[in-house]
Design a protein around this motif. Structure first.
Motif, PDB file in Angstrom:
ATOM      1  N   UNK A  15       0.912  -0.836  -0.079  1.00  0.00           N
ATOM      2  CA  UNK A  15      -0.044  -0.459   0.313  1.00  0.00           C
ATOM      3  C   UNK A  15       0.799   1.139  -0.141  1.00  0.00           C
ATOM      4  N   UNK A  16       0.846   2.109  -1.215  1.00  0.00           N
ATOM      5  CA  UNK A  16       1.851   3.483  -1.186  1.00  0.00           C
ATOM      6  C   UNK A  16       0.887   4.239  -0.682  1.00  0.00           C
ATOM      7  N   UNK A  17       1.382   5.171   0.164  1.00  0.00           N
ATOM      8  CA  UNK A  17       0.789   6.077   0.422  1.00  0.00           C
ATOM      9  C   UNK A  17       1.536   7.663   0.563  1.00  0.00           C
ATOM     10  N   UNK A  18       1.323   8.675  -0.498  1.00  0.00           N
ATOM     11  CA  UNK A  18       2.181   9.693  -0.214  1.00  0.00           C
ATOM     12  C   UNK A  18       1.294  10.701  -1.422  1.00  0.00           C
ATOM     13  N   UNK A  19       1.380  12.278  -1.062  1.00  0.00           N
ATOM     14  CA  UNK A  19       0.729  13.145  -2.074  1.00  0.00           C
ATOM     15  C   UNK A  19       1.761  13.000  -3.489  1.00  0.00           C
ATOM     16  N   UNK A  20       0.663  12.570  -4.177  1.00  0.00           N
ATOM     17  CA  UNK A  20       1.484  12.525  -5.609  1.00  0.00           C
ATOM     18  C   UNK A  20       1.542  11.225  -6.019  1.00  0.00           C
ATOM     19  N   UNK A  21       1.299  10.308  -5.373  1.00  0.00           N
ATOM     20  CA  UNK A  21       1.636   8.847  -6.181  1.00  0.00           C
ATOM     21  C   UNK A  21       0.934   9.002  -7.329  1.00  0.00           C
ATOM     22  N   UNK A 162      -1.772  -0.850  -4.064  1.00  0.00           N
ATOM     23  CA  UNK A 162      -2.670   0.029  -3.577  1.00  0.00           C
ATOM     24  C   UNK A 162      -2.207   1.428  -3.790  1.00  0.00           C
ATOM     25  N   UNK A 163      -2.922   2.183  -4.609  1.00  0.00           N
ATOM     26  CA  UNK A 163      -1.678   3.753  -4.406  1.00  0.00           C
ATOM     27  C   UNK A 163      -2.336   4.942  -3.797  1.00  0.00           C
ATOM     28  N   UNK A 164      -2.367   4.713  -3.096  1.00  0.00           N
ATOM     29  CA  UNK A 164      -3.506   6.145  -2.273  1.00  0.00           C
ATOM     30  C   UNK A 164      -2.132   7.718  -2.066  1.00  0.00           C
ATOM     31  N   UNK A 165      -3.188   8.615  -2.639  1.00  0.00           N
ATOM     32  CA  UNK A 165      -2.937   9.920  -3.190  1.00  0.00           C
ATOM     33  C   UNK A 165      -3.980  10.508  -1.839  1.00  0.00           C
ATOM     34  N   UNK A 166      -3.381  11.198  -1.148  1.00  0.00           N
ATOM     35  CA  UNK A 166      -4.001  12.576  -0.326  1.00  0.00           C
ATOM     36  C   UNK A 166      -4.112  12.937  -1.162  1.00  0.00           C
ATOM     37  N   UNK A 167      -3.754  13.300  -1.672  1.00  0.00           N
ATOM     38  CA  UNK A 167      -4.412  15.235  -2.511  1.00  0.00           C
ATOM     39  C   UNK A 167      -5.433  15.153  -2.931  1.00  0.00           C
ATOM     40  N   UNK A 168      -5.273  14.075  -3.682  1.00  0.00           N
ATOM     41  CA  UNK A 168      -6.888  13.654  -5.116  1.00  0.00           C
ATOM     42  C   UNK A 168      -8.483  13.601  -4.004  1.00  0.00           C
ATOM     43  N   UNK A 169      -8.051  14.082  -2.618  1.00  0.00           N
ATOM     44  CA  UNK A 169      -9.090  14.341  -1.408  1.00  0.00           C
ATOM     45  C   UNK A 169      -9.385  15.662  -1.162  1.00  0.00           C
ATOM     46  N   UNK A 170      -8.725  16.758  -2.041  1.00  0.00           N
ATOM     47  CA  UNK A 170      -8.709  17.994  -2.306  1.00  0.00           C
ATOM     48  C   UNK A 170     -10.608  18.248  -3.267  1.00  0.00           C
ATOM     49  N   UNK A 171     -10.253  17.460  -3.938  1.00  0.00           N
ATOM     50  CA  UNK A 171     -11.437  17.645  -5.000  1.00  0.00           C
ATOM     51  C   UNK A 171     -13.006  16.753  -3.571  1.00  0.00           C
ATOM     52  N   UNK A 172     -13.740  16.048  -3.198  1.00  0.00           N
ATOM     53  CA  UNK A 172     -13.363  15.645  -2.416  1.00  0.00           C
ATOM     54  C   UNK A 172     -14.996  16.332  -1.791  1.00  0.00           C
TER      55      UNK A 172
END
Length: 361
Positions: A15-21, A162-172
């Motif tokens: 599981x990769x967790x990083x802004x910009x992943x 699993x690729x988790x990019x917290x940045x995409x939550x900005x559009x949530x």
């Protein structure tokens, strides 16, 4: 890069967790097998991230796209066929890779399609909602709903990564964000009291969507789920604790009609019901229930069930739940805050008496 591993022997995955992943082309292409890809997304997420994802795929890949309608009400066998239709029409073989780009509905359906297509193909999760990032994208539960019950048709099928990019939550949207937080607080309640208290301390940061707090919450949630899944992949025992609030919540979703309540909203109300029942049985205090209610309400999450559900409606849906074994309902309750218990000896009369306190006269 925060990297976790779900330890399942030959089915283990990162599981990769990083802004910009989402833009890590080298890492993404490393997990694609073969020369074919099917990207499954929906009509809401695809306009935001589809072209960006396509720009990072190896140019030699043959890519097909499937755009599903958005919403829990479309998580059906009929919608699932759109994925199979596209894969078959475009001649995808057993070496193809299915990529889920979206929230929990997309991930569940893409995973079930991957498990079924030619008896199993490579599968990658790129979750774009908080709920999917902390819960549904990890652990291998896939499936669709049936009018008579949620997630009653599906399979256990683990992703390759699993690729988790917290940045995409900005559009949530705010409602979807809050729904995801219900699953975050669940992990503290069931197995990590220190995490639970940390969430209370950072309540204002969650409201403000402070990125560093969200990244830690995502990592700690995924780590908790990975530990439980590694111990019990197919929910024969301890994995059932991940369903705190879900038996009540699934009944709400089915009874109200899929899509009226978001999954996380139903889980929030369901967790409060589970906590109140736990307090009624003398396992936790009323003040601890109030503390949970206070946190959830601060996130604009519901803490009471729908007013139009009768006891008969509740039991009808709860007794059809996947956690019923040989006619006995297994409920996840709390022995203490931070320690969940699987209860399979709750008398039906006790459950009905409890439910009556929330039902119209």
């Amino acid at each position: 890069m925060r990297t976790l591993n779900v330890q399942l022997e030959e089915r283990s995955y990162p599981i990769y967790i990083e802004s910009g992943v989402l833009d890590d082309a080298e890492r993404l292409n490393r997990h694609i097998k073969g020369k074919q890809v099917v990207i499954i997304s929906n009509t809401t997420v695809a306009p935001l991230y589809m072209e960006r994802l396509l720009g990072h795929l190896d140019e030699s890949l043959k890519v097909s796209r499937v755009l599903l309608p958005d919403g829990e009400e479309h998580k059906t066998l009929a919608t699932l066929e759109q994925i199979f239709d596209t894969a078959l029409r475009d001649n995808h073989n057993r070496s193809t890779s299915f990529i889920a780009l979206g929230g929990g509905v997309v991930g569940d359906m893409a995973g079930f399609a991957a498990a079924s297509y030619q008896r199993g193909v490579n599968f990658i999760q790129i979750p774009t909602t908080l709920l999917a990032q902390v819960d549904s994208s990890v652990g291998g539960k896939t499936g669709v709903n049936h009018p008579l019950g949620k997630n009653m048709i599906g399979a256990f099928y683990q992703p390759q990564a699993v690729f988790i990019d917290p940045d995409v939550l900005d559009s949530l949207p705010a409602r979807e964000y809050a729904a995801g937080l219900a699953e975050v607080i669940k992990y503290g309640l069931i197995c990590d009291p220190a995490f639970y208290q940390w969430m209370h301390q950072h309540r204002d940061d969650f409201v403000a969507r402070k990125k560093v707090v969200l990244e830690e919450a995502i990592e700690r949630s995924c780590a908790a789920k990975a530990r439980v899944v590694a111990e019990d992949e197919r929910e024969g025992g301890i994995r059932a604790i991940l369903n705190l609030g879900h038996t009540f919540g699934h009944a709400i979703e089915a009874a109200q009609g899929y899509g009226r309540w978001l999954h996380g909203e139903a889980v929030a109300a369901g967790m409060v019901l589970a906590a109140r029942l736990s307090a009624r049985r003398g396992c936790i205090s009323d003040s601890e229930v109030d503390e949970l209610v206070d946190w959830l309400e601060a996130m604009d999450l519901p803490t009471t069930p729908p007013e139009d559900m009768s006891v008969a409606t509740w039991t009808q849906h709860m007794l059809r739940d996947k956690k019923v074994v040989d006619g006995r309902l297994r409920l996840v309750l709390l022995d203490a805050v931070g320690n969940a218990a699987i209860v399979d000896d709750l008398p039906r009369a006790e459950l009905e008496a409890f439910l009556e306190t929330f039902c119209p006269e």
